[in-house]
Enzyme design. Structure first.
Site, mmCIF file in Angstrom:
data_model
loop_
_atom_site.group_PDB
_atom_site.id
_atom_site.type_symbol
_atom_site.label_atom_id
_atom_site.label_comp_id
_atom_site.label_asym_id
_atom_site.label_seq_id
_atom_site.Cartn_x
_atom_site.Cartn_y
_atom_site.Cartn_z
ATOM 1 N N ASP A 133 0.903 -0.954 0.269
ATOM 2 C CA ASP A 133 -0.005 0.179 -0.070
ATOM 3 C C ASP A 133 0.797 1.125 0.012
ATOM 4 O O ASP A 133 1.982 1.256 0.144
ATOM 5 C CB ASP A 133 -0.933 -0.038 1.138
ATOM 6 C CG ASP A 133 -0.236 -0.353 2.550
ATOM 7 O OD1 ASP A 133 0.992 -0.231 2.680
ATOM 8 O OD2 ASP A 133 -1.073 -0.675 3.405
ATOM 9 N N ASP A 165 -7.737 -2.497 14.088
ATOM 10 C CA ASP A 165 -9.123 -2.664 13.706
ATOM 11 C C ASP A 165 -9.218 -3.843 12.675
ATOM 12 O O ASP A 165 -10.247 -4.127 12.100
ATOM 13 C CB ASP A 165 -10.097 -1.517 12.899
ATOM 14 C CG ASP A 165 -9.175 -1.250 11.680
ATOM 15 O OD1 ASP A 165 -8.058 -1.790 11.153
ATOM 16 O OD2 ASP A 165 -9.673 -0.129 11.180
ATOM 17 N N HIS A 206 -7.570 -4.413 10.285
ATOM 18 C CA HIS A 206 -7.049 -4.668 8.656
ATOM 19 C C HIS A 206 -5.756 -5.091 8.323
ATOM 20 O O HIS A 206 -4.897 -4.972 8.980
ATOM 21 C CB HIS A 206 -7.003 -2.868 8.308
ATOM 22 C CG HIS A 206 -6.146 -1.923 8.769
ATOM 23 N ND1 HIS A 206 -6.238 -0.736 9.371
ATOM 24 C CD2 HIS A 206 -4.905 -2.109 8.466
ATOM 25 C CE1 HIS A 206 -5.187 -0.265 9.705
ATOM 26 N NE2 HIS A 206 -4.197 -0.952 9.116
ATOM 27 N N GLU A 210 -9.740 -1.591 5.270
ATOM 28 C CA GLU A 210 -10.278 -1.365 6.675
ATOM 29 C C GLU A 210 -11.659 -1.897 6.739
ATOM 30 O O GLU A 210 -12.077 -2.619 5.840
ATOM 31 C CB GLU A 210 -10.626 0.457 6.441
ATOM 32 C CG GLU A 210 -9.574 1.158 6.394
ATOM 33 C CD GLU A 210 -8.749 1.474 7.749
ATOM 34 O OE1 GLU A 210 -8.771 0.634 8.523
ATOM 35 O OE2 GLU A 210 -8.340 2.488 8.063
HETATM 36 C C1 GLP Z 1 -0.849 0.754 8.509
HETATM 37 C C2 GLP Z 1 -0.561 -0.355 7.363
HETATM 38 C C3 GLP Z 1 -0.518 -1.728 7.664
HETATM 39 C C4 GLP Z 1 0.129 -1.970 8.938
HETATM 40 C C5 GLP Z 1 -0.598 -1.364 9.898
HETATM 41 C C6 GLP Z 1 -0.065 -1.668 11.448
HETATM 42 O O1 GLP Z 1 -2.233 0.699 8.573
HETATM 43 N N1 GLP Z 1 -0.812 0.028 6.089
HETATM 44 O O2 GLP Z 1 0.068 -2.376 6.322
HETATM 45 O O3 GLP Z 1 -0.241 -3.632 9.092
HETATM 46 O O4 GLP Z 1 -0.273 0.029 9.586
HETATM 47 O O5 GLP Z 1 1.101 -0.959 11.770
HETATM 48 P P1 GLP Z 1 2.055 -1.279 12.809
HETATM 49 O O6 GLP Z 1 2.894 -2.453 12.193
HETATM 50 O O7 GLP Z 1 3.055 -0.075 12.856
HETATM 51 O O8 GLP Z 1 1.249 -1.653 13.987
#
Ligand code: GLP
Length: 259
Positions: free
Chosen positions: A67, A136, A138, A143
């Site tokens: 992404d 959440d 995702h 989402e």
């Molecule tokens: C963002 C990214 C996800 C990631 C999430 C959690 O939303 N798009 O790919 O998994 O953050 O991030 P973290 O690993 O910093 O908790």
């Protein structure tokens, strides 16, 4: 789903990195799906160490990131392009031509997203996809409410995700509200998936996704449909799992089968 529970973030990162490194050794032209966020940082550090210390070779590897924020140019310091360059690409011998991160600026996002899917297809599909998980539930930026059949497309971020990601920006109003993300179905097409979660903030999302009903409200729950998905957790992220003891039990038995 295979559930691997380790005592710490460091240990889960080493265990997951060992599986990525093994996949690269077995298939030097691996197509590797990459994630951003803090969860995969430990893996990236270990892959860099293995590249430097043991010559782990990424020269034939192709990568596709999940992404990117909409509105941030690749050279924006908070873009996922910049993140990947800083935390992985500049430290290993992956070819710039073989790394793919969605571009967050386009005149026609629909056609750009279709072309990203086509590039994955042209590369032979993703062999191994790394994933984090949002609070959440995702995966990527899929989402709650994202179709489990979704492909790469533009998504509006939730207020909670915007708040979670605001720690990387100077001011809350700088955090993008839209992103391009691989869809849930794009992720499910990967031949193998490794999801990483650590810390108590992820415990609810982990429990709902691994042991709750498959639902677009917790998009990581779609991984229950995947034939080769492994979830690497630390104890804090695992603590709400109902089958916790069983997962530990499985890990102990696996040691006997594969000493
Ligand atoms: C963002 C990214 C996800 C990631 C999430 C959690 O939303 N798009 O790919 O998994 O953050 O991030 P973290 O690993 O910093 O908790």
């Amino acid at each position: 789903m295979r559930v691997v529970i380790k005592d710490s973030y460091q240990q889960l990162s080493l265990a997951a990195a060992a599986e990525v490194a093994q996949a690269v050794r077995i298939k030097p032209n691996l197509v590797l799906g990459l994630a951003t966020g803090s969860s995969p940082l430990g893996i990236y550090q270990e892959l860099i160490r293995l590249h430097r210390a043991e010559g782990l070779d990424f020269s034939q590897v192709t990568t596709f990131n999940l992404d990117e924020y909409v509105g941030l140019a690749p050279d924006h310091p908070q873009s996922y392009h910049a993140f990947m360059h800083e935390h992985l690409f500049q430290h290993i011998n992956v070819s710039g031509e073989r790394t793919h991160v969605p571009v967050g600026i386009s005149d026609d996002f629909g056609s750009y997203c279709r072309s990203y899917e086509q590039q994955i297809c042209d590369a032979g599909g993703i062999d191994l996809q790394l994933l984090g998980i949002g609070r959440d539930g995702h995966i990527g930026f899929n989402e709650p409410g994202s179709s489990l059949g979704s492909r790469t497309r533009l998504k509006t971020l939730t207020a909670q995700t915007i708040e979670d990601n605001s720690r990387f920006f100077d001011r809350p109003d700088e955090v993008p509200r839209f992103a391009i993300t691989m869809g849930v179905a794009t992720i499910l097409d990967a031949r193998r998936v490794l999801l990483l979660a650590s810390g108590k903030k992820k415990a609810k999302a982990v429990a709902r996704s691994l042991e709750g009903p498959i639902s677009s409200m917790w998009t990581a729950s779609a991984l229950q449909l995947h034939a080769d998905a492994t979830v690497f957790l630390d104890r804090k992220a695992a603590r709400k799992l109902k089958q916790l003891e069983y997962y530990h039990w499985i890990q102990r038995q696996a040691g006997d089968i594969c000493p």
